[in-house]
Scaffold this motif. Structure first.
Motif, PDB file in Angstrom:
ATOM      1  N   LEU A 181      82.527   4.801  16.127  1.00  0.00           N
ATOM      2  CA  LEU A 181      83.246   3.549  16.379  1.00  0.00           C
ATOM      3  C   LEU A 181      82.977   3.055  17.800  1.00  0.00           C
ATOM      4  O   LEU A 181      82.591   1.904  18.013  1.00  0.00           O
ATOM      5  CB  LEU A 181      84.745   3.758  16.172  1.00  0.00           C
ATOM      6  CG  LEU A 181      85.660   2.611  16.625  1.00  0.00           C
ATOM      7  CD1 LEU A 181      85.461   1.381  15.748  1.00  0.00           C
ATOM      8  CD2 LEU A 181      87.124   3.056  16.610  1.00  0.00           C
ATOM      9  N   HIS A 230      94.251  -6.743  10.323  1.00  0.00           N
ATOM     10  CA  HIS A 230      94.348  -5.494   9.573  1.00  0.00           C
ATOM     11  C   HIS A 230      95.499  -5.499   8.566  1.00  0.00           C
ATOM     12  O   HIS A 230      95.839  -4.464   8.000  1.00  0.00           O
ATOM     13  CB  HIS A 230      94.522  -4.324  10.535  1.00  0.00           C
ATOM     14  CG  HIS A 230      95.617  -4.534  11.543  1.00  0.00           C
ATOM     15  ND1 HIS A 230      95.399  -5.199  12.730  1.00  0.00           N
ATOM     16  CD2 HIS A 230      96.916  -4.176  11.547  1.00  0.00           C
ATOM     17  CE1 HIS A 230      96.524  -5.234  13.421  1.00  0.00           C
ATOM     18  NE2 HIS A 230      97.455  -4.617  12.728  1.00  0.00           N
ATOM     19  N   ASN A 262      88.825  -8.200  20.137  1.00  0.00           N
ATOM     20  CA  ASN A 262      89.174  -6.911  19.535  1.00  0.00           C
ATOM     21  C   ASN A 262      89.186  -6.964  18.005  1.00  0.00           C
ATOM     22  O   ASN A 262      88.684  -6.062  17.336  1.00  0.00           O
ATOM     23  CB  ASN A 262      90.510  -6.398  20.077  1.00  0.00           C
ATOM     24  CG  ASN A 262      91.642  -7.398  19.948  1.00  0.00           C
ATOM     25  OD1 ASN A 262      91.462  -8.526  19.481  1.00  0.00           O
ATOM     26  ND2 ASN A 262      92.829  -6.995  20.384  1.00  0.00           N
ATOM     27  N   VAL A 289      80.762  -0.278  19.367  1.00  0.00           N
ATOM     28  CA  VAL A 289      81.286  -1.313  20.268  1.00  0.00           C
ATOM     29  C   VAL A 289      80.245  -1.629  21.335  1.00  0.00           C
ATOM     30  O   VAL A 289      79.939  -2.799  21.615  1.00  0.00           O
ATOM     31  CB  VAL A 289      82.606  -0.864  20.934  1.00  0.00           C
ATOM     32  CG1 VAL A 289      83.046  -1.891  21.986  1.00  0.00           C
ATOM     33  CG2 VAL A 289      83.709  -0.679  19.891  1.00  0.00           C
ATOM     34  N   GLY A 296      88.693   1.980  22.894  1.00  0.00           N
ATOM     35  CA  GLY A 296      88.156   0.792  22.231  1.00  0.00           C
ATOM     36  C   GLY A 296      88.734  -0.489  22.812  1.00  0.00           C
ATOM     37  O   GLY A 296      88.013  -1.459  23.068  1.00  0.00           O
ATOM     38  N   SER A 322      94.758  -4.632  18.390  1.00  0.00           N
ATOM     39  CA  SER A 322      93.911  -3.474  18.703  1.00  0.00           C
ATOM     40  C   SER A 322      94.340  -2.236  17.931  1.00  0.00           C
ATOM     41  O   SER A 322      93.512  -1.368  17.622  1.00  0.00           O
ATOM     42  CB  SER A 322      93.950  -3.185  20.204  1.00  0.00           C
ATOM     43  OG  SER A 322      93.275  -4.189  20.933  1.00  0.00           O
ATOM     44  N   SER A 352      84.325  -1.787  10.953  1.00  0.00           N
ATOM     45  CA  SER A 352      84.938  -1.186   9.761  1.00  0.00           C
ATOM     46  C   SER A 352      84.223  -1.641   8.497  1.00  0.00           C
ATOM     47  O   SER A 352      84.040  -0.853   7.551  1.00  0.00           O
ATOM     48  CB  SER A 352      86.423  -1.561   9.703  1.00  0.00           C
ATOM     49  OG  SER A 352      87.099  -1.073  10.839  1.00  0.00           O
ATOM     50  N   GLY A 381      86.498  -4.693  15.871  1.00  0.00           N
ATOM     51  CA  GLY A 381      86.972  -3.596  15.025  1.00  0.00           C
ATOM     52  C   GLY A 381      86.760  -3.855  13.549  1.00  0.00           C
ATOM     53  O   GLY A 381      86.393  -2.951  12.785  1.00  0.00           O
ATOM     54  N   ALA A 426      92.450  -2.765  14.808  1.00  0.00           N
ATOM     55  CA  ALA A 426      91.003  -2.857  14.994  1.00  0.00           C
ATOM     56  C   ALA A 426      90.360  -1.517  15.294  1.00  0.00           C
ATOM     57  O   ALA A 426      89.251  -1.228  14.833  1.00  0.00           O
ATOM     58  CB  ALA A 426      90.694  -3.860  16.109  1.00  0.00           C
ATOM     59  N   PHE A 427      91.056  -0.671  16.065  1.00  0.00           N
ATOM     60  CA  PHE A 427      90.484   0.615  16.465  1.00  0.00           C
ATOM     61  C   PHE A 427      91.274   1.806  15.934  1.00  0.00           C
ATOM     62  O   PHE A 427      91.043   2.935  16.338  1.00  0.00           O
ATOM     63  CB  PHE A 427      90.380   0.680  17.991  1.00  0.00           C
ATOM     64  CG  PHE A 427      89.613  -0.464  18.575  1.00  0.00           C
ATOM     65  CD1 PHE A 427      88.278  -0.657  18.262  1.00  0.00           C
ATOM     66  CD2 PHE A 427      90.241  -1.385  19.407  1.00  0.00           C
ATOM     67  CE1 PHE A 427      87.574  -1.735  18.777  1.00  0.00           C
ATOM     68  CE2 PHE A 427      89.543  -2.461  19.925  1.00  0.00           C
ATOM     69  CZ  PHE A 427      88.203  -2.640  19.617  1.00  0.00           C
TER      70      PHE A 427
END
Length: 336
Positions: free
Chosen positions: A78, A125, A41, A82, A30, A11, A49, A45, A14-15
């Motif tokens: 963002l 990420h 998640n 969601v 998020g 997360s 993105s 995310g 992701a956020f």
């Protein structure tokens, strides 16, 4: 305010890192939303993105976003996306709810070229352009871009070759090359193959991967698990027997994927990476990885080696000899 559990590792990217949102409140919100909505998640995310990049490139416009300013760093956008994805609100929310590859087909305009995914699963990420072993892991993972299938995290520790050899030569012997340098391609195919069997053994045993060689050279591995198994169940197995079970399971997964259309170089279902790994240099990170990208020729050679260690042919198909060795020659998974 509300009390909620803290976000786990994925997360944070992701956020936070991926959409370039720096507010801890946004990150926590998020994380809370996807938990409440029952959404993943990482996928949520990452796909938002990706849409943010498409918006900044002009591939997506305010028409597709219904007026939402979907720039990187826009915390409100963002969190709004969601909810839109969850409820399939608007054209874009509905498109993204189907996942990256179907969404790219709807968006068109070369949007797929910017989608960082393997076998339909968005990448974590992390950035593997400076770490060939980790790139091979996400490319060949059975369920898509999954670092928990075979990532050799200890490859980042610059461990002495003697230590690496002790780990990676058990419970089956290995006298091939190994390298302590995480930017090297040497011996990485064996590391990923070994870790893949390690993680499958862990999954079969019901043990957390964080308490294995995944994160530390001295943490439990095949030598220790027979005792764990015996003291908890009374079953007696050798390290090699546990290894063979793991390898058998990995091959069953492979047969399933082949039945579902896996092809080595297929960008949607294969053991390969988005062109950006090969064409665009890494721009952030440790000094020794900035400017690096994956060498396409060396990557293909790593895949060849990885297949060879598995006992698969050049197309990634288990050979008859491999299936017989693992007791799968009469197992009908390839006909599922």
């Amino acid at each position: 305010g509300k009390y909620d559990e803290g976000p786990e590792y994925t997360s944070l990217g992701a956020f936070g890192g991926e959409p370039e949102c720096r507010s801890m409140e946004t990150l926590l919100t998020g994380n809370h939303l996807v938990d409440q909505f029952g959404m993943d998640n990482l996928e949520t995310g990452s796909i938002i993105s990706w849409a943010m990049e498409l918006y900044e490139l002009g591939i997506l416009t305010s028409k597709e976003t219904d007026g939402l300013d979907l720039r990187f760093g826009n915390d409100e956008a963002l969190l709004e996306m969601v909810e839109r994805i969850c409820y399939r609100k608007g054209w874009l929310g509905d498109a993204l709810a189907d996942g990256g590859i179907p969404a790219a087909e709807k968006i068109g305009k070369n949007s797929f070229d910017y989608l960082i995914q393997v076998k339909g699963m968005n990448n974590l990420h992390s950035d593997e352009r400076g770490t060939p072993a980790l790139a091979l892991n996400v490319a060949t993972a059975s369920r898509g871009s999954d670092h928990l299938r075979s990532r050799p995290a200890i490859d980042l520790y610059h461990l002495p070759e003697k230590v690496l050899r002790k780990i990676y030569s058990n419970p089956v012997p290995y006298d091939g090359p190994l390298s302590s340098e995480h930017t090297s391609y040497v011996g990485k195919a064996w590391e990923v193959f070994w870790q893949e069997n390690c993680y499958m053994a862990v999954d079969c045993l019901g043990i957390c991967k964080y308490h294995t060689v995944f994160l530390g050279a001295t943490l439990p591995n095949f030598e220790d698990w027979p005792k764990v198994l015996y003291y908890n169940t009374g079953l007696e197995m050798t390290p090699r027997e546990i290894w063979d079970i793991a390898e058998r399971c990995n091959n069953i997964e492979r047969l399933f994927n082949l039945r579902e259309g896996l092809s080595r170089d297929d960008l949607k279902k294969g053991d390969t990476l988005n062109h950006r790994y090969f064409d665009e240099p890494c721009r952030r990170g440790a000094p020794d990885v900035i400017g690096l990208k994956i060498d396409r020729k060396k990557f293909q050679e790593m895949v060849d080696e990885f297949y060879e260690h598995h006992g698969w042919d050049k197309n990634g198909v288990p050979t008859p000899e491999t299936l017989e060795r693992l007791g799968l020659d009469k197992e009908p998974s390839h006909l599922l």
